[in-house]
Design a protein around this motif. Sequence first.
Motif, PDB file in Angstrom:
ATOM      1  N   PHE A   1     -23.618  88.217 -35.114  1.00 59.85           N
ATOM      2  CA  PHE A   1     -22.926  89.065 -35.469  1.00 59.85           C
ATOM      3  C   PHE A   1     -23.053  90.227 -34.297  1.00 59.85           C
ATOM      4  O   PHE A   1     -22.177  90.861 -33.694  1.00 59.85           O
ATOM      5  N   PHE A   2     -24.464  90.583 -33.934  1.00 59.31           N
ATOM      6  CA  PHE A   2     -24.808  91.644 -33.227  1.00 59.31           C
ATOM      7  C   PHE A   2     -24.446  91.419 -31.630  1.00 59.31           C
ATOM      8  O   PHE A   2     -23.781  92.138 -31.115  1.00 59.31           O
ATOM      9  N   TYR A   3     -25.023  90.111 -31.344  1.00 59.44           N
ATOM     10  CA  TYR A   3     -24.578  89.790 -29.916  1.00 59.44           C
ATOM     11  C   TYR A   3     -23.030  89.600 -30.045  1.00 59.44           C
ATOM     12  O   TYR A   3     -22.611  89.969 -28.626  1.00 59.44           O
ATOM     13  N   THR A   4     -22.313  89.018 -30.768  1.00 61.41           N
ATOM     14  CA  THR A   4     -20.817  88.902 -30.524  1.00 61.41           C
ATOM     15  C   THR A   4     -20.247  90.197 -30.292  1.00 61.41           C
ATOM     16  O   THR A   4     -19.373  90.406 -29.490  1.00 61.41           O
ATOM     17  N   GLY A   5     -20.787  91.208 -31.236  1.00 65.08           N
ATOM     18  CA  GLY A   5     -20.136  92.671 -31.261  1.00 65.08           C
ATOM     19  C   GLY A   5     -20.547  93.318 -29.935  1.00 65.08           C
ATOM     20  O   GLY A   5     -19.511  93.924 -29.311  1.00 65.08           O
ATOM     21  N   ILE A   6     -21.568  93.041 -29.314  1.00 59.74           N
ATOM     22  CA  ILE A   6     -21.889  93.692 -28.048  1.00 59.74           C
ATOM     23  C   ILE A   6     -20.838  93.187 -26.892  1.00 59.74           C
ATOM     24  O   ILE A   6     -20.398  93.902 -26.290  1.00 59.74           O
ATOM     25  N   MET A   7     -20.671  92.043 -27.028  1.00 62.42           N
ATOM     26  CA  MET A   7     -19.824  91.364 -25.887  1.00 62.42           C
ATOM     27  C   MET A   7     -18.400  91.762 -26.232  1.00 62.42           C
ATOM     28  O   MET A   7     -17.484  91.950 -25.272  1.00 62.42           O
ATOM     29  N   THR A   8     -17.996  91.883 -27.550  1.00 60.11           N
ATOM     30  CA  THR A   8     -16.664  92.199 -27.856  1.00 60.11           C
ATOM     31  C   THR A   8     -16.473  93.789 -27.474  1.00 60.11           C
ATOM     32  O   THR A   8     -15.499  94.264 -26.679  1.00 60.11           O
ATOM     33  N   ILE A   9     -17.413  94.586 -27.688  1.00 57.51           N
ATOM     34  CA  ILE A   9     -17.322  95.902 -27.263  1.00 57.51           C
ATOM     35  C   ILE A   9     -17.374  95.969 -25.647  1.00 57.51           C
ATOM     36  O   ILE A   9     -16.321  96.891 -25.189  1.00 57.51           O
ATOM     37  N   ALA A  10     -17.900  95.141 -24.956  1.00 58.13           N
ATOM     38  CA  ALA A  10     -18.111  95.375 -23.479  1.00 58.13           C
ATOM     39  C   ALA A  10     -16.549  94.883 -22.994  1.00 58.13           C
ATOM     40  O   ALA A  10     -15.947  95.448 -22.018  1.00 58.13           O
ATOM     41  N   THR A  11     -15.999  93.848 -23.638  1.00 56.25           N
ATOM     42  CA  THR A  11     -14.704  93.630 -23.250  1.00 56.25           C
ATOM     43  C   THR A  11     -13.691  94.622 -23.575  1.00 56.25           C
ATOM     44  O   THR A  11     -12.932  94.664 -22.737  1.00 56.25           O
ATOM     45  N   ALA A  12     -13.877  95.156 -24.550  1.00 58.41           N
ATOM     46  CA  ALA A  12     -13.030  96.257 -25.093  1.00 58.41           C
ATOM     47  C   ALA A  12     -13.139  97.486 -24.139  1.00 58.41           C
ATOM     48  O   ALA A  12     -11.997  98.281 -23.521  1.00 58.41           O
ATOM     49  N   VAL A  13     -14.215  97.723 -23.582  1.00 57.06           N
ATOM     50  CA  VAL A  13     -14.460  98.827 -22.631  1.00 57.06           C
ATOM     51  C   VAL A  13     -13.831  98.486 -21.477  1.00 57.06           C
ATOM     52  O   VAL A  13     -13.148  99.378 -20.822  1.00 57.06           O
ATOM     53  N   GLY A  14     -13.796  97.258 -20.882  1.00 60.67           N
ATOM     54  CA  GLY A  14     -13.237  96.949 -19.667  1.00 60.67           C
ATOM     55  C   GLY A  14     -11.762  97.028 -19.825  1.00 60.67           C
ATOM     56  O   GLY A  14     -11.057  97.356 -18.605  1.00 60.67           O
ATOM     57  N   VAL A  15     -11.037  96.654 -20.814  1.00 58.00           N
ATOM     58  CA  VAL A  15      -9.728  96.519 -21.015  1.00 58.00           C
ATOM     59  C   VAL A  15      -9.234  98.185 -21.196  1.00 58.00           C
ATOM     60  O   VAL A  15      -8.183  98.416 -20.595  1.00 58.00           O
ATOM     61  N   CYS A  16      -9.920  98.970 -21.798  1.00 60.83           N
ATOM     62  CA  CYS A  16      -9.705 100.377 -21.657  1.00 60.83           C
ATOM     63  C   CYS A  16      -9.569 100.961 -20.193  1.00 60.83           C
ATOM     64  O   CYS A  16      -8.825 101.979 -19.881  1.00 60.83           O
ATOM     65  N   PHE A  17     -10.589 100.757 -19.453  1.00 60.07           N
ATOM     66  CA  PHE A  17     -10.548 101.079 -17.916  1.00 60.07           C
ATOM     67  C   PHE A  17      -9.374 100.571 -17.064  1.00 60.07           C
ATOM     68  O   PHE A  17      -8.913 101.113 -16.235  1.00 60.07           O
ATOM     69  N   LEU A  18      -9.131  99.360 -17.630  1.00 66.57           N
ATOM     70  CA  LEU A  18      -7.948  98.596 -16.832  1.00 66.57           C
ATOM     71  C   LEU A  18      -6.607  99.619 -17.262  1.00 66.57           C
ATOM     72  O   LEU A  18      -5.900  99.783 -16.416  1.00 66.57           O
ATOM     73  N   LEU A  19      -6.355  99.986 -18.531  1.00 75.26           N
ATOM     74  CA  LEU A  19      -5.278 100.617 -18.999  1.00 75.26           C
ATOM     75  C   LEU A  19      -5.713 102.075 -18.178  1.00 75.26           C
ATOM     76  O   LEU A  19      -4.526 102.384 -18.033  1.00 75.26           O
ATOM     77  N   LEU A  20      -6.446 102.673 -18.285  1.00 72.58           N
ATOM     78  CA  LEU A  20      -6.624 104.000 -17.642  1.00 72.58           C
ATOM     79  C   LEU A  20      -6.129 103.925 -16.182  1.00 72.58           C
ATOM     80  O   LEU A  20      -5.640 104.550 -15.527  1.00 72.58           O
ATOM     81  N   ALA A  21      -6.851 102.784 -15.509  1.00 73.98           N
ATOM     82  CA  ALA A  21      -6.433 102.675 -14.168  1.00 73.98           C
ATOM     83  C   ALA A  21      -4.934 102.411 -13.855  1.00 73.98           C
ATOM     84  O   ALA A  21      -4.308 103.017 -12.887  1.00 73.98           O
ATOM     85  N   GLY A  22      -4.415 101.745 -14.529  1.00 74.43           N
ATOM     86  CA  GLY A  22      -3.052 101.283 -14.501  1.00 74.43           C
ATOM     87  C   GLY A  22      -2.178 102.644 -14.412  1.00 74.43           C
ATOM     88  O   GLY A  22      -1.254 102.853 -13.611  1.00 74.43           O
ATOM     89  N   MET A  23      -2.342 103.127 -15.584  1.00 78.03           N
ATOM     90  CA  MET A  23      -1.353 104.383 -15.733  1.00 78.03           C
ATOM     91  C   MET A  23      -1.901 105.583 -14.889  1.00 78.03           C
ATOM     92  O   MET A  23      -0.808 106.305 -14.522  1.00 78.03           O
ATOM     93  N   LEU A  24      -3.191 105.819 -14.259  1.00 82.63           N
ATOM     94  CA  LEU A  24      -3.274 106.761 -13.470  1.00 82.63           C
ATOM     95  C   LEU A  24      -2.794 106.413 -12.146  1.00 82.63           C
ATOM     96  O   LEU A  24      -2.211 107.339 -11.164  1.00 82.63           O
ATOM     97  N   ILE A  25      -2.701 105.085 -11.605  1.00 80.06           N
ATOM     98  CA  ILE A  25      -2.004 104.662 -10.262  1.00 80.06           C
ATOM     99  C   ILE A  25      -0.678 104.792 -10.443  1.00 80.06           C
ATOM    100  O   ILE A  25       0.095 105.193  -9.453  1.00 80.06           O
ATOM    101  N   ALA A  26      -0.139 104.394 -11.641  1.00 84.86           N
ATOM    102  CA  ALA A  26       1.425 104.352 -11.707  1.00 84.86           C
ATOM    103  C   ALA A  26       2.080 105.875 -11.785  1.00 84.86           C
ATOM    104  O   ALA A  26       2.974 106.105 -11.867  1.00 84.86           O
ATOM    105  N   GLY A  27       1.119 106.581 -12.360  1.00 84.69           N
ATOM    106  CA  GLY A  27       1.385 108.079 -12.450  1.00 84.69           C
ATOM    107  C   GLY A  27       2.211 108.432 -13.860  1.00 84.69           C
ATOM    108  O   GLY A  27       2.899 109.474 -13.964  1.00 84.69           O
ATOM    109  N   ASP A  28       1.643 107.475 -14.707  1.00 88.06           N
ATOM    110  CA  ASP A  28       2.479 107.690 -16.161  1.00 88.06           C
ATOM    111  C   ASP A  28       1.497 108.614 -16.825  1.00 88.06           C
ATOM    112  O   ASP A  28       0.449 108.779 -16.844  1.00 88.06           O
ATOM    113  N   PRO A  29       2.478 109.350 -17.777  1.00 85.31           N
ATOM    114  CA  PRO A  29       1.526 110.240 -18.855  1.00 85.31           C
ATOM    115  C   PRO A  29       0.472 109.157 -19.629  1.00 85.31           C
ATOM    116  O   PRO A  29       0.974 108.366 -20.099  1.00 85.31           O
ATOM    117  N   ILE A  30      -0.581 109.685 -19.870  1.00 87.83           N
ATOM    118  CA  ILE A  30      -1.527 108.955 -20.830  1.00 87.83           C
ATOM    119  C   ILE A  30      -1.310 109.462 -22.240  1.00 87.83           C
ATOM    120  O   ILE A  30      -2.081 110.525 -22.629  1.00 87.83           O
TER     121      ILE A  30
END
Length: 249
Positions: free
Chosen positions: A84-113
């Motif tokens: 559970f611990f190692y799976t959770g670490i990988m899931t958190i890493a994936t979620a962090v990547g998703v969050c950065f993708l969302l932030l990058a997309g909205m900042l580049i598009a100029g959308d309000p966050i």
Amino acid sequence: MLARVMSVGLLAGLLAGLVIALVQQVTTTPLILLAESYEKSGTPPTGGATSGAPASGAAHSHGGGASEHAHGDAWEPAAGLPRFFYTGIMTIATAVGVCFLLLAGMLIAGDPIDERHSLAWAVAGFVASGLAPAAGLAPELPGSASGALVARQLWWIGTVAATALALWVFVRMENPLPRLGAVFLLMAPHVIGAPHPHEFESRVPAEVAAQFAALSLVVQGLLWACAGVAVGWLWPRLAPRPAGRVVAS
């Protein structure tokens, strides 16, 4: 700005990843353990296997961070809390990547966050990276037959890129000609077809594989939604505070 992006991305990813790790523990993980027991023995497991069968092989992410399964005789975490611990670490890493993708997309598009825009971007991200590719390559359990790895990866990348571009055209352009082109772009990867094995062979019962595919998509959708809500909620709250006025004496 950079410090704010890093803070929101990391914190939102941590929150979303923890939630999804708990969801995985009661949805996809028991099915993966069951499938691993089939893959290892080649025979149906006896009673109680659905709640935690012995696994073989090293865990790795599958389905956008929504699950993990094993192959070979490499190292693997022990069942229970270590897994559970190692799976959770990988899931958190994936979620962090998703969050950065969302932030990058909205900042580049100029959308309000904010929560509304961030959730809309998250839905689009799930459609592009989860739902559209699953129409050709459904999430797979250990022991399932599959096509060549490189060919599947290339098809997945092409499908994600084509779907994301098509969604961008639909949302950002009003001209009917680009939108018509976006329709063909959406269809192109599926007309070409995903790479599949010549013979479909699996040690896992079809009912288990179907349940895993459905649950994996649900968990992946929840991951994107939680990440979107967390990003939209944290961004305005971590805004830099204006400097206070200096009053001359």
